[in-house]
Design a protein around this motif. Structure first.
Motif, PDB file in Angstrom:
ATOM      1  N   ARG A 139      23.174 -31.353 -20.841  1.00  0.00           N
ATOM      2  CA  ARG A 139      21.798 -30.752 -20.860  1.00  0.00           C
ATOM      3  C   ARG A 139      21.898 -30.597 -21.869  1.00  0.00           C
ATOM      4  N   ARG A 140      22.698 -30.470 -23.542  1.00  0.00           N
ATOM      5  CA  ARG A 140      22.577 -30.029 -25.034  1.00  0.00           C
ATOM      6  C   ARG A 140      22.720 -31.105 -25.292  1.00  0.00           C
ATOM      7  N   VAL A 141      21.740 -31.149 -26.593  1.00  0.00           N
ATOM      8  CA  VAL A 141      22.696 -32.020 -27.934  1.00  0.00           C
ATOM      9  C   VAL A 141      22.405 -31.901 -29.118  1.00  0.00           C
ATOM     10  N   LEU A 142      23.735 -31.520 -30.051  1.00  0.00           N
ATOM     11  CA  LEU A 142      23.655 -31.006 -30.966  1.00  0.00           C
ATOM     12  C   LEU A 142      22.878 -32.392 -31.587  1.00  0.00           C
ATOM     13  N   LEU A 143      22.496 -32.203 -32.518  1.00  0.00           N
ATOM     14  CA  LEU A 143      22.306 -33.145 -33.689  1.00  0.00           C
ATOM     15  C   LEU A 143      22.951 -33.060 -34.589  1.00  0.00           C
ATOM     16  N   MET A 144      24.592 -33.030 -35.065  1.00  0.00           N
ATOM     17  CA  MET A 144      24.221 -33.061 -36.873  1.00  0.00           C
ATOM     18  C   MET A 144      23.878 -34.625 -37.579  1.00  0.00           C
TER      19      MET A 144
ATOM     20  N   VAL B  90      19.631 -30.008 -30.315  1.00  0.00           N
ATOM     21  CA  VAL B  90      19.614 -28.860 -31.114  1.00  0.00           C
ATOM     22  C   VAL B  90      19.744 -28.921 -32.836  1.00  0.00           C
ATOM     23  N   ALA B  91      19.399 -29.573 -33.838  1.00  0.00           N
ATOM     24  CA  ALA B  91      19.700 -30.192 -34.846  1.00  0.00           C
ATOM     25  C   ALA B  91      19.607 -29.341 -35.897  1.00  0.00           C
ATOM     26  N   VAL B  92      20.890 -29.668 -36.927  1.00  0.00           N
ATOM     27  CA  VAL B  92      22.198 -28.871 -38.032  1.00  0.00           C
ATOM     28  C   VAL B  92      22.043 -29.817 -38.955  1.00  0.00           C
ATOM     29  N   GLU B  93      20.748 -29.641 -39.602  1.00  0.00           N
ATOM     30  CA  GLU B  93      21.249 -30.621 -41.496  1.00  0.00           C
ATOM     31  C   GLU B  93      22.268 -29.804 -42.082  1.00  0.00           C
ATOM     32  N   VAL B  94      23.153 -31.101 -41.843  1.00  0.00           N
ATOM     33  CA  VAL B  94      24.455 -30.492 -43.364  1.00  0.00           C
ATOM     34  C   VAL B  94      24.237 -31.231 -44.940  1.00  0.00           C
TER      35      VAL B  94
ATOM     36  N   GLU C 152      29.991 -30.001 -20.717  1.00  0.00           N
ATOM     37  CA  GLU C 152      29.427 -31.418 -20.518  1.00  0.00           C
ATOM     38  C   GLU C 152      28.636 -32.150 -21.461  1.00  0.00           C
ATOM     39  N   ASP C 153      28.042 -30.928 -22.373  1.00  0.00           N
ATOM     40  CA  ASP C 153      27.308 -31.669 -23.660  1.00  0.00           C
ATOM     41  C   ASP C 153      27.934 -32.110 -24.686  1.00  0.00           C
TER      42      ASP C 153
END
Length: 358
Positions: A34-39, A63-67, A94-95
C-alpha cells in the motif's frame, strides 16, 4: 543490454544492470504493497518527483523523504527522522522502502529498513558508480558516529537492486572517478581482467557511456555477489571487500568526511600495498601497479604528513581491529588476498612515510 546478477543471501535477489530501467520497478514493488517510503538524496528531487508520480499512478501511497547528500545523511538524527515518518504514515510490514541515491543514501535507507518493525523490504536504486558496485549490493547498512564510520549498522539484504547506467551520465566527473576506486579494488582482490580493462582502455573507463565502463560495473558487482554468497555476515571471506578501507576510513574520519570515499580508499590501497611490501608479503611491481592504474584514472595516491596520530587512532576503532591488534586486508599477489595482523608499529609508520605528500 540488461543483465541480471543473482546474489545469494538470506533472501536471494537480483542486481539488474542496464539502461532505462524505469519499467522494472513496479513489478518489484508488488501488488500487496500500500505504501512506499521513497528516500532520496537531495540533488535527486526531480527524479524523485517523476518516480513518485509513476508509483502514485499505479495506486501506491508514496511518502517521500529527502536526505542530505553524502555522509551528512548517515546520522542518528536523520535515522530518527525517518523512523518518525514511518510511524506517522502507519508503515506496515507489507510495505516497502525505496532508496535512491549514492552510497550514503543506500546505507541509511538499508538501515531504516533493517530496523523498522525488525525488518521490512527495501529496493535499492543506486545512482552513483560507488553505490552500484559497492554500497547498494550485499546488505551492509549503517550510519556514522563521532567515533567512526559505519560503527552502527545491520546486515539486511535488499529485495532487489536496480543499477541504471544512464544515471552515470549526469554524475560529476570527480564522483565517477572516485567510484572507480571500488572497481579497481575488485580487480586487485579477485578479478584481474578488471585491471586489464583499465590498463588498455584508461580513457574509456572514465566515459559514462562506454561499453568498457558497463563491463567494469558488471564485473565488480559479480565479485561482490560471489563474496557475499560465500560469507554474508563478514565472518571470514567478506573482509576482503574492505581492501584499502582501514586506512581509507581513517582518512575520511580525520578529514570529517570532506574526502570522497573512493578517493580515501584509493590512498588506503596504496598504503596497504606498501605495508604488505614492507612486511615481505607483496612484490614491489604490484605496488607500482596500484600507483599506475589508480593514478591514471585520476585517483589520489598519497596523503599529507604530520597526521599519523589521528590516523592511527581512527584505525584502532576499525571494525576489523581485535583488542589492540590492528588487522589489515593485504595482498600476497593480484587476486591473492590475505590478512596482516598486528604489524609492528615501525612498519605502519614506514608505510605512512611511503605515501606521504610533500
Amino acid at each position: 543490454m540488461t543483465t541480471r546478477i543473482p546474489v545469494r543471501a538470506e533472501r536471494d535477489y537480483d542486481v539488474v544492470v542496464g539502461t532505462d530501467l524505469g519499467e522494472e520497478l513496479l513489478p518489484l514493488v508488488g501488488d500487496r504493497v500500500r505504501r512506499v517510503l521513497l528516500m532520496h538524496a537531495a540533488p535527486l528531487g526531480a527524479a524523485a518527483a517523476t518516480l513518485t508520480q509513476r508509483l502514485e499512478t499505479a495506486g501506491y501511497e508514496v511518502v517521500a523523504v529527502e536526505v542530505p547528500d553524502g555522509e551528512d545523511a548517515k546520522t542518528a538524527a536523520m535515522l530518527t527522522r525517518c523512523w518518525d515518518t514511518l510511524g506517522e504514515a502507519a508503515f506496515g510490514r507489507e510495505d516497502v522502502i525505496v532508496g535512491m541515491g549514492g552510497g550514503a543514501t543506500t546505507d541509511l535507507a538499508g538501515f531504516v529498513a533493517a530496523t523498522w518493525l525488525r525488518g521490512v523490504r527495501i529496493i535499492q536504486i543506486p545512482t552513483t558508480l560507488l553505490a552500484m558496485v559497492d554500497a547498494a549490493v550485499g546488505g551492509k547498512t549503517g550510519i556514522n558516529t563521532a567515533a567512526g564510520k559505519n560503527l552502527v549498522g545491520a546486515f539486511h539484504s535488499p529485495s532487489s537492486v536496480l543499477c541504471d547506467l544512464g544515471t552515470l551520465r549526469t554524475l560529476p566527473r570527480p564522483d565517477l572517478v572516485a567510484g572507480l576506486a571500488e572497481v579497481i579494488k575488485c580487480g586487485f582482490i579477485a578479478d584481474p581482467e578488471i585491471l586489464a580493462i583499465v590498463d588498455r582502455a584508461t580513457a574509456a573507463v572514465t566515459d559514462p557511456t562506454s561499453d568498457e565502463l558497463a563491463e567494469l560495473v558488471r564485473r565488480a558487482i559479480q565479485v561482490k555477489a560471489d563474496v557475499v554468497a560465500a560469507d554474508l555476515r563478514e565472518s571470514h571471506l567478506r573482509e576482503i571487500l574492505n581492501y584499502g578501507h582501514t586506512f581509507g576510513h581513517a582518512i575520511e574520519h580525520t578529514e570529517h568526511y570532506r574526502w570522497r570515499h573512493g578517493e580515501a580508499v584509493s590512498v588506503g590501497m596504496v598504503y596497504v600495498a606498501e605495508l604488505a611490501r614492507l612486511a615481505g608479503r607483496l612484490d614491489a611491481d604490484v605496488v607500482a601497479q596500484h600507483r599506475d592504474l589508480l593514478g591514471r584514472v585520476g585517483l589520489p595516491l598519497g596523503y599529507p604528513g604530520g597526521r599519523w596520530s589521528q590516523l592511527h587512532e581512527a584505525m584502532r576503532r576499525d571494525k576489523k581491529t581485535r583488542g589492540d591488534r590492528l588487522r589489515f586486508v593485504v595482498l600476497d599477489g593480484v587476486a591473492e588476498p590475505g590478512r596482516l595482523e598486528g604489524p609492528e608499529p615501525e612498519l605502519l609508520v614506514e608505510a605512512y612515510a611511503a605515501i606521504t605528500l610533500g
